[in-house]
Motif scaffolding. Structure first.
Motif, PDB file in Angstrom:
ATOM      1  N   GLY A  95      16.650  75.474  90.862  1.00  0.00           N
ATOM      2  CA  GLY A  95      16.230  75.491  89.466  1.00  0.00           C
ATOM      3  C   GLY A  95      17.401  75.414  88.510  1.00  0.00           C
ATOM      4  N   ALA A  96      18.462  76.143  88.811  1.00  0.00           N
ATOM      5  CA  ALA A  96      19.643  76.103  87.954  1.00  0.00           C
ATOM      6  C   ALA A  96      20.306  74.729  87.990  1.00  0.00           C
ATOM      7  N   LEU A  97      20.390  74.146  89.185  1.00  0.00           N
ATOM      8  CA  LEU A  97      20.967  72.810  89.301  1.00  0.00           C
ATOM      9  C   LEU A  97      20.139  71.791  88.518  1.00  0.00           C
ATOM     10  N   THR A  98      18.837  71.897  88.623  1.00  0.00           N
ATOM     11  CA  THR A  98      17.962  70.970  87.906  1.00  0.00           C
ATOM     12  C   THR A  98      18.209  71.035  86.409  1.00  0.00           C
ATOM     13  N   ALA A  99      18.404  72.247  85.884  1.00  0.00           N
ATOM     14  CA  ALA A  99      18.629  72.405  84.445  1.00  0.00           C
ATOM     15  C   ALA A  99      19.888  71.678  83.992  1.00  0.00           C
ATOM     16  N   THR A 100      20.916  71.615  84.844  1.00  0.00           N
ATOM     17  CA  THR A 100      22.138  70.905  84.467  1.00  0.00           C
ATOM     18  C   THR A 100      21.957  69.398  84.481  1.00  0.00           C
ATOM     19  N   LEU A 101      20.918  68.907  85.160  1.00  0.00           N
ATOM     20  CA  LEU A 101      20.701  67.467  85.268  1.00  0.00           C
ATOM     21  C   LEU A 101      19.799  66.922  84.171  1.00  0.00           C
ATOM     22  N   ILE A 102      19.271  67.814  83.323  1.00  0.00           N
ATOM     23  CA  ILE A 102      18.360  67.414  82.249  1.00  0.00           C
ATOM     24  C   ILE A 102      19.120  67.445  80.924  1.00  0.00           C
ATOM     25  N   PRO A 103      19.079  66.364  80.138  1.00  0.00           N
ATOM     26  CA  PRO A 103      19.735  66.395  78.827  1.00  0.00           C
ATOM     27  C   PRO A 103      19.189  67.534  77.976  1.00  0.00           C
ATOM     28  N   ALA A 104      20.072  68.255  77.287  1.00  0.00           N
ATOM     29  CA  ALA A 104      19.643  69.411  76.502  1.00  0.00           C
ATOM     30  C   ALA A 104      18.620  69.030  75.442  1.00  0.00           C
ATOM     31  N   GLU A 105      18.742  67.808  74.893  1.00  0.00           N
ATOM     32  CA  GLU A 105      17.812  67.382  73.847  1.00  0.00           C
ATOM     33  C   GLU A 105      16.404  67.162  74.381  1.00  0.00           C
ATOM     34  N   ARG A 106      16.264  67.032  75.699  1.00  0.00           N
ATOM     35  CA  ARG A 106      14.951  66.778  76.298  1.00  0.00           C
ATOM     36  C   ARG A 106      14.628  67.827  77.353  1.00  0.00           C
ATOM     37  N   ARG A 107      15.186  69.035  77.172  1.00  0.00           N
ATOM     38  CA  ARG A 107      15.028  70.066  78.187  1.00  0.00           C
ATOM     39  C   ARG A 107      13.566  70.465  78.388  1.00  0.00           C
ATOM     40  N   GLY A 108      12.820  70.625  77.293  1.00  0.00           N
ATOM     41  CA  GLY A 108      11.431  71.036  77.426  1.00  0.00           C
ATOM     42  C   GLY A 108      10.618  70.025  78.204  1.00  0.00           C
ATOM     43  N   GLU A 109      10.771  68.758  77.872  1.00  0.00           N
ATOM     44  CA  GLU A 109      10.029  67.711  78.575  1.00  0.00           C
ATOM     45  C   GLU A 109      10.491  67.605  80.024  1.00  0.00           C
ATOM     46  N   GLY A 110      11.806  67.745  80.235  1.00  0.00           N
ATOM     47  CA  GLY A 110      12.331  67.673  81.597  1.00  0.00           C
ATOM     48  C   GLY A 110      11.817  68.795  82.473  1.00  0.00           C
ATOM     49  N   LEU A 111      11.796  70.015  81.956  1.00  0.00           N
ATOM     50  CA  LEU A 111      11.287  71.142  82.735  1.00  0.00           C
ATOM     51  C   LEU A 111       9.790  71.004  82.988  1.00  0.00           C
ATOM     52  N   ALA A 112       9.077  70.389  82.043  1.00  0.00           N
ATOM     53  CA  ALA A 112       7.658  70.132  82.267  1.00  0.00           C
ATOM     54  C   ALA A 112       7.464  69.152  83.419  1.00  0.00           C
ATOM     55  N   LEU A 113       8.297  68.104  83.452  1.00  0.00           N
ATOM     56  CA  LEU A 113       8.221  67.143  84.542  1.00  0.00           C
ATOM     57  C   LEU A 113       8.563  67.808  85.873  1.00  0.00           C
ATOM     58  N   VAL A 114       9.531  68.718  85.851  1.00  0.00           N
ATOM     59  CA  VAL A 114       9.872  69.477  87.052  1.00  0.00           C
ATOM     60  C   VAL A 114       8.657  70.272  87.545  1.00  0.00           C
ATOM     61  N   GLY A 115       7.916  70.867  86.600  1.00  0.00           N
ATOM     62  CA  GLY A 115       6.729  71.606  86.978  1.00  0.00           C
ATOM     63  C   GLY A 115       5.685  70.735  87.652  1.00  0.00           C
ATOM     64  N   VAL A 116       5.538  69.516  87.158  1.00  0.00           N
ATOM     65  CA  VAL A 116       4.584  68.591  87.773  1.00  0.00           C
ATOM     66  C   VAL A 116       5.040  68.212  89.182  1.00  0.00           C
ATOM     67  N   VAL A 117       6.309  67.857  89.313  1.00  0.00           N
ATOM     68  CA  VAL A 117       6.832  67.410  90.603  1.00  0.00           C
ATOM     69  C   VAL A 117       6.733  68.511  91.653  1.00  0.00           C
ATOM     70  N   SER A 118       7.019  69.753  91.257  1.00  0.00           N
ATOM     71  CA  SER A 118       6.952  70.852  92.226  1.00  0.00           C
ATOM     72  C   SER A 118       5.531  71.352  92.435  1.00  0.00           C
ATOM     73  N   GLY A 119       4.651  71.143  91.435  1.00  0.00           N
ATOM     74  CA  GLY A 119       3.296  71.677  91.535  1.00  0.00           C
ATOM     75  C   GLY A 119       2.356  70.824  92.350  1.00  0.00           C
ATOM     76  N   VAL A 120       2.489  69.511  92.271  1.00  0.00           N
ATOM     77  CA  VAL A 120       1.568  68.620  92.994  1.00  0.00           C
ATOM     78  C   VAL A 120       1.627  68.848  94.513  1.00  0.00           C
ATOM     79  N   PRO A 121       2.820  68.974  95.140  1.00  0.00           N
ATOM     80  CA  PRO A 121       2.831  69.234  96.582  1.00  0.00           C
ATOM     81  C   PRO A 121       2.087  70.503  96.972  1.00  0.00           C
ATOM     82  N   SER A 122       2.149  71.534  96.117  1.00  0.00           N
ATOM     83  CA  SER A 122       1.436  72.772  96.450  1.00  0.00           C
ATOM     84  C   SER A 122      -0.078  72.565  96.427  1.00  0.00           C
ATOM     85  N   LEU A 123      -0.564  71.759  95.483  1.00  0.00           N
ATOM     86  CA  LEU A 123      -1.998  71.490  95.415  1.00  0.00           C
ATOM     87  C   LEU A 123      -2.492  70.767  96.667  1.00  0.00           C
ATOM     88  N   VAL A 124      -1.627  69.903  97.216  1.00  0.00           N
ATOM     89  CA  VAL A 124      -2.031  69.100  98.375  1.00  0.00           C
ATOM     90  C   VAL A 124      -1.824  69.857  99.682  1.00  0.00           C
TER      91      VAL A 124
END
Length: 436
Positions: free
Chosen positions: A129-158
Motif C-alpha cells: 500500500g505504501a509503495l502504491t501511494a508513491t506511484l500515484i501522482p499527488a494531484e490524482r491521489r484520490g482517483e488513484g487510490l480509488a482505482l487501487v480499491g477496484v483492482v484489489s476488490g474485484v479478485p476478492s469478489l471472484v
C-alpha cells in the motif's frame, strides 16, 4: 536570473495516472488478493473436517491475529529494507505455506500455516500500500487510490466463492496449491518496481512533494491547507507515534467506526435475516461491496477536484443510516436498501480517510499510514463482530443493528473536530532518523 524547478500545477496538464510501475503493482496486488481470498473460507473448512468448529475458528483467528501483529511491525521493516524487498517477502510468506497446507490435517499444523500466511498478508498490504501511494501522482491521489480499491476488490469478489466451489470438486489440496502458486507468481512483477522506502521515497518524487524555495507554498502554487503536512520536512513516523498524532488518529477512528459494521454485516446478516429470505442475503452481500467499489471510485474523482475532507462526514452518515435500515431484518427491501447505503458510505469513507492520511505525512511515512489504515480496517471488523455477537444475544438482531448505528455516530466527534480544527494540525517531529 534564477530559475526554479517548481511550476504551478494550474499551468500544466494533469499528470497521467497509469504508469508501467503502477501496472506492475496492480499485477502483484491481484496475485496477493486472489491468494488470500481463495483460501479464506477453504482453510477453516479444511480445519473443521478433523477438528470441528473450534479448529475452524482457530484457523481464522490465528490468520487475523498474525495480520494485525504484522501490520504493526511492517513500517520498521520497510524503513530498513525498502518497499520491494518487504513486499516480496510478504508474497513468499503468503504463498509458500499454502503449498504444504494439506500435508497434515492436525489443528496445530493448520494454525502454524495460518500464522505465517497472516504475517505475509500484513507485509503485502502495508508495504504494498505504501509503495502504491508513491506511484500515484499527488494531484490524482484520490482517483488513484480509488482505482487501487477496484483492482484489489474485484479478485476478492471472484475468488472467495470460487475457493469453496473448487474445493467441493477437486478437494482441498489442489485449491491450496493454486492459492500458493498465485502468490509466488506475483513476486515476478515486483522485480520491476522501485525498491526503496523511507526517505528515498521522497527523492523519487520531487515534483509532487517539494516546496518551492522561500515561498512557503507547495508546488501547486498554493499554501498547504489544514489537511496537509509539509511533504519534505518530516522524518518517518512510527505506528505508535502516528496513533498519538491527532490529524491521523481522528481519521483512523472514523474509518474504524465504519469498518466495525462491515464485520458485523458479513458475519451476522445471514443469521439475522429469516431463513425464507436467504436469497436476499446473497444479493445484499453482493450489493454492499459493489456499492463500496463504485462509491470509492466516485469519491476519489470528486476528492481530487474539490477536496476529500468534505466527504468524510457524508460517508459516516450514509454508513450509519444504512446499518439502521438493515435493522428491519424482516423486510427484504429494507435489508437491500440498508446494505446499499452502507456500502456507498463505506466506500466514500475508505477513499476519503486514506487520501487525507497520505496527504498529512511526508512520503517517508507512507508505510505508517498504510499500517494505521489497515489496522483500523482489520481491528474494526474484528471488534465489531465480537461485540455485536454479545450485544445480539442480549437484545436480538434488530435492536443490535440499531444500537450499532447509534454507536457509529460517536465518530461524529472526531469528524467535526477535524473539519473545524482549533489550529492547523502539526505532525510531531521524531527525534530519530527512523520510526519508533
Amino acid at each position: 536570473m534564477t530559475t526554479t524547478t517548481d511550476t504551478p500545477a494550474r499551468t500544466t496538464p494533469r499528470p497521467p495516472l497509469l504508469s508501467r510501475p503502477l501496472l506492475l503493482r496492480f499485477v502483484s496486488m491481484i496475485g496477493a488478493s486472489a491468494s488470500f481470498f481463495l483460501l479464506l473460507s477453504v482453510v477453516p473448512a479444511y480445519a473443521a473436517e478433523t477438528g470441528g468448529g473450534s479448529a475452524a475458528g482457530l484457523a481464522t483467528g490465528s490468520l487475523m491475529l498474525a495480520t494485525v501483529l504484522g501490520e504493526l511491525a511492517t513500517p520498521r521493516l520497510v524503513a530498513r529494507h525498502g518497499y520491494r524487498a518487504t513486499l516480496m517477502a510478504g508474497l513468499f510468506l503468503l504463498g509458500a505455506p499454502a503449498l504444504v497446507l494439506t500435508v497434515s490435517g492436525n489443528t496445530a499444523w493448520i494454525v502454524a500455516v495460518c500464522l505465517v500466511r497472516g504475517l505475509g498478508f500484513a507485509l503485502t498490504i502495508v508495504a504494498g500500500g505504501a509503495l502504491t501511494a508513491t506511484l500515484i501522482p499527488a494531484e490524482r491521489r484520490g482517483e488513484g487510490l480509488a482505482l487501487v480499491g477496484v483492482v484489489s476488490g474485484v479478485p476478492s469478489l471472484v475468488t472467495l466463492p470460487l475457493g469453496m466451489w473448487l474445493a467441493g470438486r477437486t478437494g482441498y489440496g489442489p485449491v491450496a496449491v493454486i492459492g500458493g502458486a498465485v502468490s509466488l507468481a506475483a513476486i515476478v512483477p515486483v522485480l520491476g518496481l522501485p525498491g526503496s522506502g523511507g526517505q528515498s521515497a521522497k527523492s523519487r518524487r520531487p515534483d509532487n512533494s517539494r516546496r518551492s524555495s522561500g515561498s512557503g507554498q507547495s508546488n501547486s502554487g498554493r499554501r498547504p491547507t489544514e489537511t496537509e503536512a509539509p511533504q519534505d520536512s518530516q522524518p518517518p513516523l512510527g505506528v505508535l507515534r502516528g496513533l498519538r498524532t491527532g490529524p491521523l488518529l481522528r481519521l483512523v477512528l472514523v474509518f474504524a467506526a465504519t469498518a466495525t459494521a462491515t464485520g458485523i454485516l458479513v458475519t451476522f446478516l445471514p443469521l439475522a435475516v429469516p431463513a425464507a429470505s436467504s436469497g436476499v442475503v446473497a444479493v445484499a452481500l453482493f450489493v454492499q461491496p459493489a456499492a463500496s467499489t463504485v462509491s470509492r471510485w466516485l469519491a476519489g474523482r470528486h476528492g481530487d477536484r474539490h477536496g476529500s475532507a468534505r466527504l468524510v462526514l457524508p460517508g459516516l452518515l450514509l454508513s450509519a443510516v444504512g446499518v439502521l435500515l438493515t435493522a428491519a431484518t424482516g423486510s427484504p427491501l429494507a435489508v437491500l436498501a440498508g446494505t446499499a447505503l452502507f456500502g456507498t458510505g463505506f466506500g466514500i469513507t475508505q477513499n476519503a480517510t486514506l487520501t487525507l492520511m497520505y496527504a498529512r505525512v511526508s512520503a517517508s511515512s507512507y508505510g505508517t499510514v498504510s499500517a494505521l489504515w489497515n489496522l483500523a480496517y482489520d481491528g474494526g471488523m474484528g471488534v465489531g463482530a465480537a461485540g455485536f455477537g454479545v450485544l445480539a444475544a442480549l437484545t436480538g438482531y434488530p435492536w443490535a443493528f440499531a444500537v450499532t448505528a447509534l454507536l457509529m455516530l460517536g465518530a461524529l466527534a472526531p469528524v467535526l473536530r477535524d473539519r473545524h480544527p482549533i489550529s492547523p494540525p502539526r505532525l510531531p517531529r521524531s527525534p530519530g532518523a527512523g520510526p519508533r
